[in-house]
Write an enzyme that holds these catalytic residues in place. Structure first.
Site, PDB file in Angstrom:
ATOM      1  N   GLY A 176     -52.067  -7.504 -57.170  1.00 12.23           N
ATOM      2  CA  GLY A 176     -51.098  -7.048 -56.179  1.00 12.23           C
ATOM      3  C   GLY A 176     -51.816  -6.574 -54.942  1.00 12.23           C
ATOM      4  CB  ALA A 177     -50.560  -5.288 -51.752  1.00  6.10           C
ATOM      5  CD  GLU A 178     -50.737   1.256 -54.540  1.00  6.15           C
ATOM      6  OE1 GLU A 178     -51.099   2.424 -54.513  1.00  6.15           O
ATOM      7  OE2 GLU A 178     -49.734   0.861 -55.164  1.00  6.15           O
ATOM      8  CB  ALA A 179     -52.718  -1.652 -58.581  1.00  6.04           C
ATOM      9  CG  ASP A 233     -42.691  -0.816 -53.101  1.00  5.60           C
ATOM     10  OD1 ASP A 233     -42.083  -1.461 -52.223  1.00  5.60           O
ATOM     11  OD2 ASP A 233     -43.735  -1.220 -53.633  1.00  5.60           O
TER      12      ASP A 233
END
Lengths: 340, 220
Positions: free
Chosen positions: B13-16, B127
């Site tokens: 993902g973007a964050e994790a 989110d």
């Protein structure tokens, strides 16, 4: 002039959404022949819409003449007039629209209204060769993450309050930096930030793919007034925090849309630190990083001319009676039939 | 962390990054918030630590509110890692467009009622997108990714929460966005009541008017 092919057609584009009055001339095949602009610099404070419009009216003739000189073509060679119809400041937009209507009527050529944000994306694609990018458009009035999907540029993320450039400019003004012609306050903040050493933790507000910058601005200004940190450290911390937020939402949108090109445009695209952060994210997601050259990243007439050509060659024209300006014309309300 | 074996990256993902693994005989998801090179170390550490600590807390509180979330087995702040239950099912994002209108209504109504339950307990997801919801075979919906969530009793926070979902629907499922959002609101209204739902709708309209270049904004 003698080398021009006889059949080439030309479009003149006028940009006047905010503090820049710009004129660009482009061939229908996308060669930019001229791109001239003149920026209104307020004596103090931010942009006063009426004063900016007055400036535009004063410089319009000179900027037009210069554009014709640079391009080497004559007014009668033009096939199309394009103007930025919105979004932007009313008096400024109206000044540009008036010039555009007059030119189109006098020359007897079609008029086409262009969405300013679409203009930024299209000139960015033309200049960098990107075909279907995820675009981060950051300027004094805009902070948005957009990509083409089903006929329009859809907004995936944006600011919930103030724009990134606005945040940096207002901070610069609040701490006493002075606006000079050709050097935006944001650039002055960038220079100071390079000498910052200590990161001060400031409000970091990301909501989904949106962000909020007003709390960050207030916190930074308050810290400056308290005099507890150096101006260099504050500029550094403000930039790092704001850019990290913008980069995070861009990365989210990149992962979400799975686009393979990232395009950075708008006035704040000139910031080297922001460029480096976004390049890092593009690399991580195997996307190409495309930064728009400064003269095409800030507000300019060439982007309006080129987007006008795209619109016109796909059947769009704006009759004078429907050429009223649109102060709040969101990018996702515009059909872009030239993208498939 | 040694108890985990056979880690396989299944979603970056973007964050994790999410890895599939096996933990004491259970099929688990290992969620790692990786360090981001683009931001300064101090900020990077602050963000990752905050989210790694808060996400499991909010997931737990969501369960108390009656909203299904994966069971959390372990949290390691040092490596910003959360080990949680693997939920068998489909991302709502992938499932929604292929659904009939009545199926869409059913799922969106369910999603709306779950958001209502979160909000009744002052839980803000932060989110809400269709990528962060898993539809299981028995028509249940699990909510994931509470990393941007918060505890708040403010109408503003609830308004932004639903505004984000509306925007996510518009950008990702634009053909059915309006219809889906209406179903979400119906489900939401059933849980929080008509008055609270109307109050929230008015707040969403205000948030949208505040946005940049919105035609509905009052002329000043």
């Amino acid at each position: 002039m003698s080398t021009q092919e006889p059949k080439e057609r030309y479009c003149l584009g006028i940009e006047s959404t905010a503090d820049d009055f710009g004129v660009g001339i482009s061939t229908f095949s996308g060669q930019i022949l001229a791109n001239i602009s003149d920026c209104y610099v307020p004596a103090e404070g931010g942009i006063h819409p009426r004063e900016a419009a007055r400036h535009h009216a004063c410089v319009a003739e000179i900027v037009l003449k210069e554009a014709f000189t640079q391009s080497g073509i004559k007014p009668k060679d033009l096939s199309l007039i394009a103007f930025s119809q919105g979004p932007g400041l009313g008096p400024c937009l109206r000044t540009g629209a008036t010039v555009a209507r007059a030119l189109a009527s006098y020359l007897g050529v079609p008029l086409v209204g262009v969405n300013h944000s679409v203009g930024h994306i299209e000139i960015g694609k033309l200049q960098t060769g990107a075909k279907d990018p995820l675009t981060l458009y950051v300027s004094g009035g805009n902070t948005l993450v957009t990509a083409f999907s089903f006929g329009r540029y859809r907004v995936f993320g944006e600011t919930l309050d103030i724009a990134l450039g606005n945040c940096l400019d207002v901070f610069g003004r609040e701490v006493g930096l002075k606006h000079k012609k050709g050097v935006p306050l944001g650039a002055a903040v960038e220079q100071l930030a390079q000498r910052g050493k200590e990161l001060v933790l400031l409000p970091y507000v990301v909501k989904g793919m949106d962000l909020s910058l007003s709390g960050l601005l207030t916190a930074a200004v308050t810290l400056f007034q308290k005099g507890e940190c150096t101006l260099e450290d504050l500029c550094y911390s403000l930039q790092e925090t704001a850019f990290s937020m913008v980069t995070e939402i861009t990365e989210r949108a990149l992962a979400h849309t799975e686009k393979k090109e990232l395009l950075l445009t708008g006035g704040v695209a000139a910031n080297k630190r922001l460029q480096a952060m976004l390049k890092s994210v593009a690399d991580e997601h195997n996307a190409t990083f495309n930064s728009v050259p400064l003269k095409f990243a800030t507000d300019n007439g060439a982007m309006i001319a080129w987007t006008g050509i795209l619109a016109f060659t796909h059947g769009l024209v704006t009759p004078v009676e429907r050429s009223f300006v649109r102060l709040r014309w969101r990018v996702d309300k515009v059909d872009v039939p030239w993208m498939k | 962390m040694d108890e985990v074996n056979s880690e396989v990256l299944f979603k970056k993902g973007a964050e994790a990054s999410l890895f599939l693994g096996n933990w004491h005989g259970k099929r688990v998801v290992i969620k790692r918030r990786l360090s981001k090179k683009y931001r300064p170390d101090k900020l990077d550490l602050a963000i990752r630590t905050y989210r790694t600590v808060h996400e499991p807390q909010l997931m737990h509180e969501a369960k108390v509110a009656g909203v299904p979330t994966p069971a959390v087995f372990m949290v390691d702040v040092q490596t910003s890692t959360i080990i949680m239950e693997f939920i068998e099912g489909y991302q709502v994002k992938r499932a929604l467009d292929g659904f009939s209108q009545s199926e869409r209504h059913k799922v969106c109504f369910k999603i709306g009622s779950l958001i209502g339950k979160l909000h009744l307990h002052d839980l803000i997801h932060g989110d809400l997108t269709t990528s962060n919801m898993i539809l299981t075979s028995y028509s249940n919906v699990f909510f994931l990714d509470f990393g941007l969530g918060e505890k708040s009793s403010e109408l503003e926070a609830r308004g932004v929460d639903l505004h984000l979902l509306k925007r996510a629907l518009e950008s990702t499922h634009f053909k059915v966005a309006e219809e889906c959002f209406q179903s979400v609101l119906q489900g939401y209204r059933e849980v929080v009541g008509a008055v609270a739902a109307e109050e929230l709708l008015e707040k969403i309209r205000e948030i949208e008017r505040r946005g940049r270049y919105v035609t509905e904004r009052k002329n000043s």
